[in-house]
Design an enzyme around this catalytic site. Structure first.
Site, PDB file in Angstrom:
ATOM      1  N   ASP A  82       0.505  18.105  26.925  1.00 20.90           N
ATOM      2  CA  ASP A  82       0.703  16.687  27.286  1.00 20.90           C
ATOM      3  C   ASP A  82       0.534  15.641  26.098  1.00 20.90           C
ATOM      4  O   ASP A  82       1.174  14.719  25.899  1.00 20.90           O
ATOM      5  CB  ASP A  82      -0.273  16.238  28.501  1.00 20.90           C
ATOM      6  N   CYS A  83      -0.650  15.907  25.166  1.00 20.72           N
ATOM      7  CA  CYS A  83      -0.868  15.174  24.287  1.00 20.72           C
ATOM      8  C   CYS A  83      -0.332  15.532  22.836  1.00 20.72           C
ATOM      9  O   CYS A  83       0.092  14.629  22.056  1.00 20.72           O
ATOM     10  CB  CYS A  83      -2.326  14.914  23.801  1.00 20.72           C
ATOM     11  N   TYR A  84       0.414  16.599  22.830  1.00 20.47           N
ATOM     12  CA  TYR A  84       1.052  17.262  21.693  1.00 20.47           C
ATOM     13  C   TYR A  84       2.278  17.971  22.119  1.00 20.47           C
ATOM     14  O   TYR A  84       2.558  19.065  22.170  1.00 20.47           O
ATOM     15  CB  TYR A  84       0.212  18.278  20.764  1.00 20.47           C
TER      16      TYR A  84
END
Ligand code: SF4
Ligand code: SF4
Lengths: 371, 136
Positions: free
Chosen positions: A130-132
């Site tokens: 989700d963040c990468y």
């Protein structure tokens, strides 16, 4: 007359341009006519150096974030697998990692090319989070585009190393070079009287935090190297007779120079990295003056037979004999050949001495001893 | 004409006086530069042969009939000198004296005239600075 001098006194002399700095070879020459007491009075700092293949080397690199960001997992640089099991865009290029489709090319070559300022191709994959979110990236990186390039070598600057021969009937391809059958040659590795840890055999002045010359930049000793040993047999001059102490070292690879960092490929063995290291040894007292006075004929090493699995010891030899080009072994005249470069080691010792004389390089007292 | 060849002998034929026959029966003028022959094992011989083309071809034909393989050897080795770091690894394998370390400077000294093109230094140099140039 004082019989000691401190690091502070030496550094004061360096900043006022009064420090007397000689290379270890120059001091060895002086020691033929001067006593340790006289050398202590005359000389403040002695520079030591080596330039040899050191397999246990590598470089941390932070390649910079992509957009959208990516947590790189599998990473290839010029088709060489590098370690991606650390934070998002950090990686470690191991010197001996080899390319699958380009024989004889490996991590050491990638490191050399990056230091030289060349572009290197990157291929990376990730599962995406989700963040990468990004899952793949191909592109080019260079010294000018990446954030950091930090050389970090877990085991360098062996204090001494056994010389290698081969008594078998076939050529052996080793990290000590091509060993010809039936004692056809002998190879040896350290720079003898110029070698850093042979000039401070008990590690009185080389320790955690020692500032050094590393690949053309200023670097530091971070601690003991792997396979660090002190419990080996020593001769009358305190010289360990085989592989003994080692150093872990680090430095900013963006400031390094390929004159002192060079990739190598040893036939049928693999890739390695020639690393140039220079270490200044402060002449704190007469004991250190005696240590840095060591000469090649006083430095001995053992001869290991690479034909036997346990590298059976065939004898002992000193560096004067080794550097003479041939010696007698088992009744045979055997040609000797170095594996590390004395001319480049001498150049490093000279460059380092000059930097100290010019007040560009100061000595550090170890934060903690290694041994 | 003068040419260099490496002969590879199968284990069975190492007992035959091959060079002797090349000289006597085919009139070849032979200079043995390097020999590695052990009875019962594969052997290698580096020869410099001077002769007419015709005799040479006959001699090489004879070798083939004896299951001896031959390869023309490079007339010269090419040395890409600039990147040399003077590590000395190549001097470990050079027996002709073409590659030696200078006693004082400890730098590599290459004397091409002494090279017998044995072909060992290309593998021994960790920087891969030698290439064999074949002149077949
Ligand atoms: S080929 Fe290389 S090793 Fe062989 S003789 Fe010539 S220079 Fe020496
Ligand atoms: S092995 Fe290669 S780099 Fe080393 S001295 Fe010989 S030519 Fe130079």
């Amino acid at each position: 007359m004082q019989n000691r001098r401190t690091y502070e006194e030496i550094n004061q002399k360096i900043s006022s341009g009064r420090a007397v700095v000689l290379t270890a070879s120059e001091v060895s020459e002086l020691s033929k006519t001067l006593s340790p007491t006289e050398i202590f009075r005359k000389v403040d700092v002695v520079t030591t150096a080596t330039f040899g293949p050191m397999c246990s080397s590598g470089m941390f690199i932070n390649v910079g974030h992509t957009r959208p960001p990516m947590r790189m997992e599998q990473i290839l640089l010029n088709q060489v697998p590098v370690y991606g099991g650390i934070a998002a865009v950090d990686a470690y290029i191991g010197a001996t990692s080899e390319s699958e489709n380009r024989p004889g090319y490996g991590g050491a070559h990638v490191i050399e090319e990056l230091i030289a300022g060349k572009e290197v191709e990157i291929d990376s994959l990730a599962k995406g989070t989700d963040c990468y979110p990004r899952k793949s990236f191909n592109g080019k990186i260079s010294k000018h585009t990446v954030n950091e390039m930090i050389l970090f070598n877990p085991r360098n600057a062996y204090q001494n190393y056994a010389a290698a021969v081969n008594t078998s009937d076939r050529t052996l391809y080793t990290y000590m070079g091509m060993l010809l059958p039936r004692l056809g040659n002998l190879t040896y590795s350290t720079s003898g009287e110029l070698s850093p840890l042979l000039n401070d055999p008990w590690l009185r002045t080389i320790g955690v935090g020692t500032r050094i010359f590393l690949g053309g930049a200023q670097g530091f000793v971070t601690g003991r190297g792997t396979q660090f040993r002190t419990d080996v047999e020593r001769n009358d001059h305190s010289i360990p007779l085989k592989n003994a102490a080692t150093l872990a070292v680090t430095g900013n690879a963006k400031e390094m120079d390929t004159a002192y960092i060079r990739a190598a490929y040893f036939e049928k063995y693999g890739v390695s990295l020639f690393v140039g290291i220079g270490i200044p040894v402060p002449v704190l007292d007469e004991d250190m003056a005696a240590r840095v006075s060591i000469r090649n004929e006083q430095i001995e090493t053992s001869i290991a037979d690479y034909a036997s699995p346990a590298h059976e010891e065939l004898g002992r030899v000193n560096y004067r004999q080794l550097q003479s080009g041939s010696l007698r072994l088992k009744g045979k005249k055997v040609r000797t050949a170095p594996m590390s470069s004395l001319p480049v080691a001498r150049r490093i010792a000279g460059v380092l001495a000059e930097e100290i004389r010019q007040g560009k390089f100061f000595l550090t007292q170890p934060v903690e001893a290694l041994a | 004409m003068k040419k260099k060849f490496v002969l590879t002998f199968p284990p069975e034929s190492t007992n035959e006086p091959v060079t002797c026959r090349l000289i006597r029966d085919f009139g070849l003028d032979i200079n043995i530069l390097r020999a590695e022959i052990n009875a019962g094992q594969e052997g290698k011989l580096l020869l410099e042969i001077s002769s007419t083309k015709e005799n040479l071809d006959k001699g090489l034909g004879y070798l083939e009939s004896r299951m001896i393989t031959w390869e023309p050897v490079a007339e010269k080795i090419h040395f890409h000198q600039d990147p040399c770091i003077h590590c000395g690894s190549c001097t470990a394998v050079c027996f002709s004296g073409a590659l030696e370390m200078d006693r004082l400077t400890r730098e590599l000294v290459f004397t091409p005239e002494k090279c017998i093109a044995c072909g060992l230094c290309p593998s021994a140099c960790p920087l891969r600075l030698f290439t064999l140039e074949f002149a077949v």
